[in-house]
Design a protein around this motif. Structure first.
Motif, PDB file in Angstrom:
ATOM      1  N   ASN A 178     -20.781 -53.092 -43.358  1.00 20.91           N
ATOM      2  CA  ASN A 178     -22.137 -52.585 -43.137  1.00 20.91           C
ATOM      3  C   ASN A 178     -23.115 -53.677 -42.718  1.00 20.91           C
ATOM      4  N   GLU A 181     -24.793 -54.179 -38.136  1.00 20.72           N
ATOM      5  CA  GLU A 181     -26.076 -53.892 -37.483  1.00 20.72           C
ATOM      6  C   GLU A 181     -27.246 -54.526 -38.221  1.00 20.72           C
ATOM      7  N   THR A 230     -21.540 -44.209 -46.595  1.00 21.71           N
ATOM      8  CA  THR A 230     -21.329 -44.734 -45.241  1.00 21.71           C
ATOM      9  C   THR A 230     -22.172 -43.920 -44.263  1.00 21.71           C
ATOM     10  N   GLU A 231     -22.001 -44.217 -42.979  1.00 24.04           N
ATOM     11  CA  GLU A 231     -22.691 -43.428 -41.950  1.00 24.04           C
ATOM     12  C   GLU A 231     -22.236 -41.976 -41.979  1.00 24.04           C
ATOM     13  N   GLN A 232     -21.014 -41.745 -42.465  1.00 20.46           N
ATOM     14  CA  GLN A 232     -20.463 -40.391 -42.526  1.00 20.46           C
ATOM     15  C   GLN A 232     -21.011 -39.586 -43.703  1.00 20.46           C
ATOM     16  N   THR A 233     -21.772 -40.242 -44.576  1.00 20.04           N
ATOM     17  CA  THR A 233     -22.326 -39.547 -45.742  1.00 20.04           C
ATOM     18  C   THR A 233     -23.564 -38.762 -45.332  1.00 20.04           C
ATOM     19  N   GLN A 234     -23.562 -37.459 -45.586  1.00 20.42           N
ATOM     20  CA  GLN A 234     -24.712 -36.620 -45.248  1.00 20.42           C
ATOM     21  C   GLN A 234     -25.776 -36.662 -46.338  1.00 20.42           C
ATOM     22  N   ALA A 257     -30.615 -47.486 -46.085  1.00 19.47           N
ATOM     23  CA  ALA A 257     -29.953 -46.399 -45.356  1.00 19.47           C
ATOM     24  C   ALA A 257     -29.364 -45.381 -46.317  1.00 19.47           C
ATOM     25  N   SER A 258     -28.712 -45.866 -47.388  1.00 18.92           N
ATOM     26  CA  SER A 258     -28.130 -44.960 -48.380  1.00 18.92           C
ATOM     27  C   SER A 258     -29.217 -44.294 -49.208  1.00 18.92           C
ATOM     28  N   LYS A 261     -30.674 -41.010 -48.136  1.00 22.37           N
ATOM     29  CA  LYS A 261     -29.828 -39.807 -48.282  1.00 22.37           C
ATOM     30  C   LYS A 261     -29.819 -39.287 -49.722  1.00 22.37           C
TER      31      LYS A 261
END
Length: 494
Positions: A178, A181, A230-234, A257-258, A261
């Motif tokens: 992670n 970026e 992760t990025e795949q976590t909605q 980022a996390s 969500k």
């Protein structure tokens, strides 16, 4: 895409990862049984074992922990090539540590079964995007990050941010996936946080007594934001307002980022009821796993290894028997990979797929199995089919399996998984009465046993009981005791 559900209570935190409406992973942490991996202790060498090239270290736990020579951090050559091209032998452990010595050590493997924790003197401190190796000066980049050019660019940026040791910088860092970026300011914040944490560890190491805990890794709820999201976590839903507030604060500081969500679940139904997770946990403790096609798996977990047997059961949907076997094995490959994650099964695993005659079927099943295992966060290694038609694999064992965390061996069978039949116990009793009749001369023998054993002695074995009574010339009375388990009995001399 997947969702993460967090069920929090003061005594226990449970996390479920949901994908396509099905539970893919379960994580559980009990407040009184928190894992030790990542914890840093001030240990004291209790015993050095030159024959095993290891040492037992007292870190204040019930069992002494284990330090192997390969896990000793040395500033000089350890493994590798010398100037003459020959391998440099490792320095023997007895020349590096001695009894009574204090060492700063980190747990790299939790105690499992009768084995103590495994230790390393190579300390690492995990942050949001970086892992800090204070005793090294190496910059490592995760192989999952982009191209070689991207990794080299990141390494150059990191070297500038880390600075030189003489300027107060230095230390080794590994960039997690992670970090790809991340901006320079984000990386700089992580570096500062990790160096501050290491400073506190060093300060405690000189002020605390041996056996003290110097640093503890984050709890499960925080690790969800740091490691599992992760990025795949909605969405990340948690059912505690208090913990939501704490996680929001932690996430805002370290994992924005996390944190974005994160949702507080306010529903009336318990959060784990949303996807039937309680039932899924119960199924994950069962020996049999039913497949949708009608086939099933039998999973047996032993001390040495785990065996998984695939059976067709009632599946007859394909045009011929070969296709039935093939389709059952394909479905089993997906189910087995999921069960390994759900149950957190580790070590050696033997899978007995149903025998396939056609070689292309074998290749297809093995390919599907490897594809499903590639989704696993834990490292797995799969061999091909053996001569006996078995698939051998290993899955890294990092913590106790779900069954070992939630269950204990049956007090009746002591973990054998079976008990003697009532008839076997009857015959044990008859032999014992005969043995005691030769040594003692009571007026009567009274048998105390479970209801099923007494019932059999009064019914199917009544003739043998009468014959024995006539032979020893003593009456034998029976008494059913509800407190006794099926194998227990007592013979009282009256």
């Amino acid at each position: 895409m997947h969702d993460i559900l967090i069920n929090w209570s003061p005594q226990e935190t449970r996390v479920a990862i949901i994908e396509n409406g099905a539970v893919q992973e379960l994580h559980l942490e009990r407040t009184l049984e928190r894992g030790l991996v990542g914890n840093v202790y001030l240990g004291k060498v209790a015993r050095v074992l030159p024959g095993m090239q290891s040492a037992f270290i007292d870190i204040g736990l019930e069992r002494a922990a284990f330090l192997h020579v390969a896990d000793l951090h040395t500033s000089g050559p350890h493994h590798g090539k010398g100037d003459n091209g020959n391998n440099v032998p490792p320095v023997p452990i007895e020349k590096q540590v001695f009894e009574g010595q204090t060492l700063t050590v980190q747990v790299i493997k939790d105690p499992i079964g009768t084995k103590g924790a495994r230790l390393s003197t190579q300390i690492s401190v995990a942050g949001r995007m970086l892992v800090f190796l204070p005793q090294d000066n190496h910059i490592g980049i995760s192989q999952k990050i982009g191209s070689p050019e991207a990794r080299e660019q990141l390494r150059t940026r990191m070297q500038a941010l880390v600075g030189k040791p003489e300027e107060g910088g230095g230390g080794g860092f590994i960039l997690r996936t992670n970090a790809e970026e991340a901006s320079d300011s984000e990386l700089g914040d992580d570096i500062a946080y990790l160096r501050k944490t290491w400073g506190l560890i060093r300060q405690r190491a000189v002020t605390q007594p041996a056996g003290s805990l110097l640093h503890q890794d984050l709890g499960l709820a925080e690790r969800v934001l740091r490691d599992l999201a992760t990025e795949q976590t909605q969405a990340i839903r948690i059912d505690s307002q208090q913990q939501f507030d704490l996680l929001k604060a932690f996430g805002t500081a370290y994992t924005p980022a996390s944190s974005a969500k994160l949702e507080h679940y306010r529903g009336e139904r318990p959060i784990f009821d949303l996807f039937g997770i309680e039932e899924e946990i119960a199924r994950a403790l069962a020996r049999r796993v039913d497949l949708k096609s009608g086939g099933y798996l039998i999973i047996d977990q032993t001390e040495a290894l785990t065996t998984i047997d695939v059976n067709t059961g009632g599946f007859v949907g394909a045009r011929n028997f070969d296709d039935t076997i093939f389709k059952t094995n394909l479905e089993a490959a997906l189910a087995i990979a999921r069960q390994l994650r759900l149950r957190n099964l580790g070590g050696i695993i033997i899978v007995d797929f149903i025998d396939m005659v056609r070689e292309e079927h074998q290749h297809a099943v093995l390919s599907e199995f490897r594809k499903q295992l590639a989704r696993d966060r834990t490292k797995t290694t799969v061999s091909g089919f053996t001569q006996l038609g078995l698939v051998e694999m290993t899955r890294k064992r990092t913590r106790e399996s779900l069954a070992h965390m939630l269950c204990q061996p049956c007090s009746t069978c002591a973990g054998r998984g079976q008990v003697k039949t009532a008839r076997s116990v009857c015959y044990d009793i008859l032999r014992e009465i005969l043995r005691e009749a030769r040594q003692f001369d009571p007026k009567e023998f009274r048998v105390l046993a479970s209801a099923s054993v007494v019932e059999m002695l009064l019914d199917e074995e009544s003739q043998h009981l009468a014959d024995l009574s006539a032979f020893i010339k003593k009456p034998i009375s029976l008494s059913a005791e509800p407190a006794l388990n099926p194998e227990q009995y007592d013979i009282v001399l009256m």
